[in-house]
Design an enzyme around this catalytic site. Structure first.
Site, PDB file in Angstrom:
ATOM      1  N   GLU A  41       0.853  -1.187   0.000  1.00 28.74           N
ATOM      2  CA  GLU A  41       0.000   0.000   0.000  1.00 28.74           C
ATOM      3  C   GLU A  41       0.891   1.241   0.000  1.00 28.74           C
ATOM      4  O   GLU A  41       1.914   1.292   0.692  1.00 28.74           O
ATOM      5  CB  GLU A  41      -0.869  -0.049   1.254  1.00 28.74           C
ATOM      6  CG  GLU A  41      -1.776   1.135   1.501  1.00 28.74           C
ATOM      7  CD  GLU A  41      -2.521   1.016   2.832  1.00 28.74           C
ATOM      8  OE1 GLU A  41      -3.539   1.694   2.994  1.00 28.74           O
ATOM      9  OE2 GLU A  41      -2.074   0.227   3.705  1.00 28.74           O
ATOM     10  N   LYS A 115      -9.547   2.150  -2.004  1.00 26.92           N
ATOM     11  CA  LYS A 115      -9.754   1.460  -0.738  1.00 26.92           C
ATOM     12  C   LYS A 115     -11.124   1.785  -0.137  1.00 26.92           C
ATOM     13  O   LYS A 115     -11.453   2.945   0.116  1.00 26.92           O
ATOM     14  CB  LYS A 115      -8.642   1.859   0.235  1.00 26.92           C
ATOM     15  CG  LYS A 115      -8.617   1.079   1.535  1.00 26.92           C
ATOM     16  CD  LYS A 115      -7.382   1.464   2.353  1.00 26.92           C
ATOM     17  CE  LYS A 115      -7.256   0.669   3.628  1.00 26.92           C
ATOM     18  NZ  LYS A 115      -6.030   1.047   4.386  1.00 26.92           N
ATOM     19  N   CYS A 148      -5.053  -3.451   2.447  1.00 19.38           N
ATOM     20  CA  CYS A 148      -4.796  -3.432   3.883  1.00 19.38           C
ATOM     21  C   CYS A 148      -6.044  -3.700   4.721  1.00 19.38           C
ATOM     22  O   CYS A 148      -6.545  -4.810   4.729  1.00 19.38           O
ATOM     23  CB  CYS A 148      -4.119  -2.120   4.260  1.00 19.38           C
ATOM     24  SG  CYS A 148      -3.183  -2.226   5.825  1.00 19.38           S
ATOM     25  N   VAL A 175      -0.111  -2.540  10.615  1.00 17.27           N
ATOM     26  CA  VAL A 175       0.471  -2.202  11.916  1.00 17.27           C
ATOM     27  C   VAL A 175      -0.066  -3.118  13.009  1.00 17.27           C
ATOM     28  O   VAL A 175       0.588  -3.310  14.032  1.00 17.27           O
ATOM     29  CB  VAL A 175       0.230  -0.721  12.293  1.00 17.27           C
ATOM     30  CG1 VAL A 175       0.958   0.195  11.334  1.00 17.27           C
ATOM     31  CG2 VAL A 175      -1.266  -0.390  12.324  1.00 17.27           C
TER      32      VAL A 175
END
Length: 264
Positions: A41, A115, A148, A175
């Site tokens: 990404e 997205k 993501c 993350v």
């Protein structure tokens, strides 16, 4: 066919450096026979922006922007298909967290995805995706694209699978620690291959987990990346596995669906 992820550490707000880094890694994947290569990404811009102005300074149009043009030329030279995350600025100046898919000679720019599920502070800078989930037929495979945080919503992968995806390309800047464990399940419950290309490094206090993952329709982890190294992962896949949605002689994961009982 052989497929690959690129795991890299983009430099924030430095597209030219990121192009050079991505080019080297994509060339490495092509040398190992990969015909489809997935990048992270926002591979070209970095991720942890402070303002819309920052995003706007590095975002480009699709397909007429610098990033798409770079990827088209690279795909042509290396005879590969590439899926890569990028910051998009449309003709009205609206910003999207997008991905492009490009291919070799005869293909060029193929399409884009914006997205759908924005994560955390992305909502301060980007518009929610408005193109829906789309599957791109690239001849050698049918490739669906999500980005993501889309993984957190099972509907994303299921929609792509129902639309015929054999492979789900998943550019990411992860993350949270969960996706490397969850993506094999997304692959299993839809009987598709998944290619999660994640980034590494720390950016303005935000640390990315690496562990890029390619998973099979049997929930096998075919290759997984490190937590902190720039690298590629290349594997051979058998697309024949994606055409069979049966678990046994009585159960078919798509034919057994009962959507009339599902909450929308």
């Amino acid at each position: 066919m052989r497929v690959a992820y690129v795991q890299m550490e983009p430099k924030l707000l430095e597209p030219e450096k990121n192009y050079s880094k991505a080019e080297k890694l994509i060339k490495d994947a092509a040398k190992e026979g990969a015909k489809l290569v997935v990048l992270p990404e926002l591979f070209d811009t970095g991720y942890n922006f402070e303002s819309r102005d920052e995003v706007g300074s590095v975002a480009g149009q699709i397909p007429d922007g610098e990033t798409t043009e770079f990827l088209v030329e690279l795909a042509k030279d290396l005879e590969v298909f590439i899926v890569a995350g990028t910051a998009e600025k449309d003709e009205k100046g609206r910003l999207y967290n997008s991905a492009v898919i490009v291919g070799p000679i005869g293909w060029g720019y193929i399409g884009k995805y914006r997205k759908v599920h924005l994560f955390y502070r992305e909502k301060l800078f980007f518009e929610p995706g408005n193109l829906g989930f789309h599957v791109f037929n690239i001849g050698i495979a049918k490739v669906g694209v999500m980005i993501c945080f889309d993984w957190f919503f099972p509907e994303s992968a299921r929609t792509l699978a129902l639309k015929g995806a054999e492979i789900i390309a998943h550019p990411s800047n992860l993350v949270m620690p969960y996706a490397p464990r969850a993506m094999p399940i997304r692959a299993l419950e839809n009987r598709v291959y998944t290619i999660t290309a994640n980034r590494i490094g720390e950016e303005r206090g935000l640390r990315f987990i690496g562990k890029s993952t390619i998973a099979s329709p049997k929930a096998e982890v075919l290759v997984v990346g490190s937590e902190d190294k720039e690298e590629i992962g290349v594997v051979e896949i058998d697309l024949n596995l994606t055409g069979d949605k049966r678990l046994n002689e009585f159960n078919d994961i798509f034919k057994d669906r009962r959507p009339e009982f599902y909450l929308l």
